[in-house]
Design a protein around this motif. Structure first.
Motif, PDB file in Angstrom:
ATOM      1  N   ILE A 186     -11.423  12.513   0.260  1.00 41.64           N
ATOM      2  CA  ILE A 186     -12.479  13.485   0.010  1.00 41.64           C
ATOM      3  C   ILE A 186     -13.573  13.254   1.054  1.00 41.64           C
ATOM      4  O   ILE A 186     -13.653  12.171   1.642  1.00 41.64           O
ATOM      5  CB  ILE A 186     -13.084  13.357  -1.413  1.00 41.64           C
ATOM      6  CG1 ILE A 186     -13.625  11.936  -1.649  1.00 41.64           C
ATOM      7  CG2 ILE A 186     -12.070  13.753  -2.469  1.00 41.64           C
ATOM      8  CD1 ILE A 186     -14.344  11.775  -2.976  1.00 41.64           C
ATOM      9  N   PRO A 187     -14.423  14.245   1.282  1.00 42.81           N
ATOM     10  CA  PRO A 187     -15.525  14.034   2.221  1.00 42.81           C
ATOM     11  C   PRO A 187     -16.602  13.144   1.615  1.00 42.81           C
ATOM     12  O   PRO A 187     -16.820  13.143   0.405  1.00 42.81           O
ATOM     13  CB  PRO A 187     -16.049  15.445   2.480  1.00 42.81           C
ATOM     14  CG  PRO A 187     -15.633  16.228   1.276  1.00 42.81           C
ATOM     15  CD  PRO A 187     -14.369  15.624   0.781  1.00 42.81           C
ATOM     16  N   ILE A 188     -17.281  12.384   2.486  1.00 46.03           N
ATOM     17  CA  ILE A 188     -18.497  11.675   2.083  1.00 46.03           C
ATOM     18  C   ILE A 188     -19.646  12.680   2.047  1.00 46.03           C
ATOM     19  O   ILE A 188     -20.419  12.727   1.097  1.00 46.03           O
ATOM     20  CB  ILE A 188     -18.827  10.534   3.061  1.00 46.03           C
ATOM     21  CG1 ILE A 188     -17.656   9.560   3.181  1.00 46.03           C
ATOM     22  CG2 ILE A 188     -20.107   9.820   2.643  1.00 46.03           C
ATOM     23  CD1 ILE A 188     -17.340   8.817   1.916  1.00 46.03           C
ATOM     24  N   TYR A 189     -19.760  13.470   3.116  1.00 42.95           N
ATOM     25  CA  TYR A 189     -20.782  14.512   3.157  1.00 42.95           C
ATOM     26  C   TYR A 189     -20.406  15.572   4.178  1.00 42.95           C
ATOM     27  O   TYR A 189     -19.588  15.341   5.075  1.00 42.95           O
ATOM     28  CB  TYR A 189     -22.168  13.941   3.484  1.00 42.95           C
ATOM     29  CG  TYR A 189     -22.311  13.292   4.841  1.00 42.95           C
ATOM     30  CD1 TYR A 189     -22.373  14.052   6.020  1.00 42.95           C
ATOM     31  CD2 TYR A 189     -22.410  11.905   4.972  1.00 42.95           C
ATOM     32  CE1 TYR A 189     -22.516  13.456   7.260  1.00 42.95           C
ATOM     33  CE2 TYR A 189     -22.549  11.297   6.208  1.00 42.95           C
ATOM     34  CZ  TYR A 189     -22.599  12.077   7.348  1.00 42.95           C
ATOM     35  OH  TYR A 189     -22.731  11.481   8.588  1.00 42.95           O
ATOM     36  N   SER A 190     -21.010  16.739   4.023  1.00 43.93           N
ATOM     37  CA  SER A 190     -21.021  17.779   5.054  1.00 43.93           C
ATOM     38  C   SER A 190     -22.474  18.116   5.348  1.00 43.93           C
ATOM     39  O   SER A 190     -23.298  18.196   4.430  1.00 43.93           O
ATOM     40  CB  SER A 190     -20.277  19.040   4.602  1.00 43.93           C
ATOM     41  OG  SER A 190     -18.871  18.840   4.619  1.00 43.93           O
ATOM     42  N   ALA A 191     -22.789  18.298   6.629  1.00 45.28           N
ATOM     43  CA  ALA A 191     -24.157  18.598   7.052  1.00 45.28           C
ATOM     44  C   ALA A 191     -24.177  19.952   7.741  1.00 45.28           C
ATOM     45  O   ALA A 191     -23.321  20.250   8.581  1.00 45.28           O
ATOM     46  CB  ALA A 191     -24.671  17.510   7.989  1.00 45.28           C
ATOM     47  N   TYR A 192     -25.177  20.772   7.400  1.00 45.48           N
ATOM     48  CA  TYR A 192     -25.237  22.119   7.950  1.00 45.48           C
ATOM     49  C   TYR A 192     -26.675  22.594   8.010  1.00 45.48           C
ATOM     50  O   TYR A 192     -27.571  22.034   7.366  1.00 45.48           O
ATOM     51  CB  TYR A 192     -24.396  23.083   7.118  1.00 45.48           C
ATOM     52  CG  TYR A 192     -24.736  23.148   5.639  1.00 45.48           C
ATOM     53  CD1 TYR A 192     -25.596  24.116   5.128  1.00 45.48           C
ATOM     54  CD2 TYR A 192     -24.175  22.242   4.743  1.00 45.48           C
ATOM     55  CE1 TYR A 192     -25.893  24.185   3.781  1.00 45.48           C
ATOM     56  CE2 TYR A 192     -24.474  22.299   3.384  1.00 45.48           C
ATOM     57  CZ  TYR A 192     -25.332  23.267   2.902  1.00 45.48           C
ATOM     58  OH  TYR A 192     -25.633  23.323   1.557  1.00 45.48           O
TER      59      TYR A 192
END
Length: 284
Positions: free
Chosen positions: A77-83
């Motif tokens: 799974i992702p740790i985080y997504s940044a946008y």
């Protein structure tokens, strides 16, 4: 080594889509972080992560970077997504894709179904979610996109984690809508959304870790100030808790069992175009 991973969506309007596994500093997509600095996150011992620049290849064959993801090949799974926040969104495309090169495949195109003996070794695939009783919970949600390309780029399994359907479709959805109202008047707003794994819970599919908490940190530039806000949920009341960035970081250190997780970096001194000093609070 940097790898380009390409996939073509089924619709003729979906362009050529790809993502790029990059170095630890996200050198190709740093613009999605406040001051071009990624979060300071050291994973727990034994947990492997891969930085990904999520992007598209446009009509003129140019690369268009749209957001950044730190993905755990251990937890799948992702740790985080940044946008960078944008709204309102303009639709949805529900074709889900995987990234073959995360599993050592030489095939350059991302695709909706994997083949090869190693596919799914280091990432979730669509079949992991079938009959699992969990939703594919977006980190970078469609609601926070404002163009067709960004919307398309959210439909990768590296941008989702198993999320309780009730929380996903009600409480977290209402939170995502509330964030739109909070950020729509910002000159620019940086967002980092992450997942805390529930390592004590039974996994779904082929060892895909279920999420225990979702969290989000926002940093809004407005009126020569930076305004930070943190969120996580579900709390003990099955709701989303609002807190400042410093308190969120303390919670995340506890949740991940790590030290010194810093979501937004201190910009030192940052000035507006006319030379005025911006007041910053997103890193505290």
């Amino acid at each position: 080594m940097r790898h380009l991973v390409f996939f073509q969506l089924l619709s003729s309007v979906c362009f050529f889509t790809l993502s790029e596994v990059v170095d630890n500093n996200f050198s190709k997509c740093r613009k999605f972080f406040l001051n071009d600095i990624p979060p300071d996150f050291t994973p727990p011992v034994g947990v492997s992560v891969k930085p990904i620049c999520q992007c598209l290849r446009g009509e003129n064959d140019n690369l268009i970077y749209l957001y950044a993801t730190l993905y755990s090949t251990t937890w799948k799974i992702p740790i985080y997504s940044a946008y960078v926040f944008g709204s309102p969104n303009i639709g949805r495309c529900d074709n889900w894709y995987i990234e073959p090169q995360l599993d050592g495949e030489t095939e350059p195109y991302m695709r909706p179904k994997g083949y090869g003996k190693n596919i799914g070794k280091n990432q979730a695939v669509a079949t992991d979610y079938e009959n699992s009783d969990y939703d594919k919970g977006h980190l970078y949600p469609v609601l926070h996109t404002n163009n067709h390309l960004s919307m398309l780029a959210t439909s990768t399994l590296t941008n989702v984690a198993p999320q309780d359907p009730t929380f996903n479709q009600k409480v977290w959805l209402e939170h995502e809508k509330a964030v739109i109202e909070d950020l729509k008047s910002c000159k620019v707003a940086y967002v980092v959304t992450g997942v805390v794994p529930d390592t004590n819970k039974k996994k779904i599919g082929n060892s895909v870790t279920v999420s225990k908490y979702y969290w989000r940190a926002t940093c809004c530039e407005k009126d020569s100030k930076y305004i930070g806000q943190g969120y996580y949920g579900p709390d003990n009341n099955e709701r989303v808790t609002n807190l400042n960035i410093k308190s969120l970081q303390e919670k995340l250190n506890e949740f991940y069992q790590i030290k010194n997780f810093r979501i937004f970096s201190d910009p030192s001194k940052k000035y507006t175009a006319d030379g005025a000093l911006l007041q910053t609070s997103c890193f505290t």
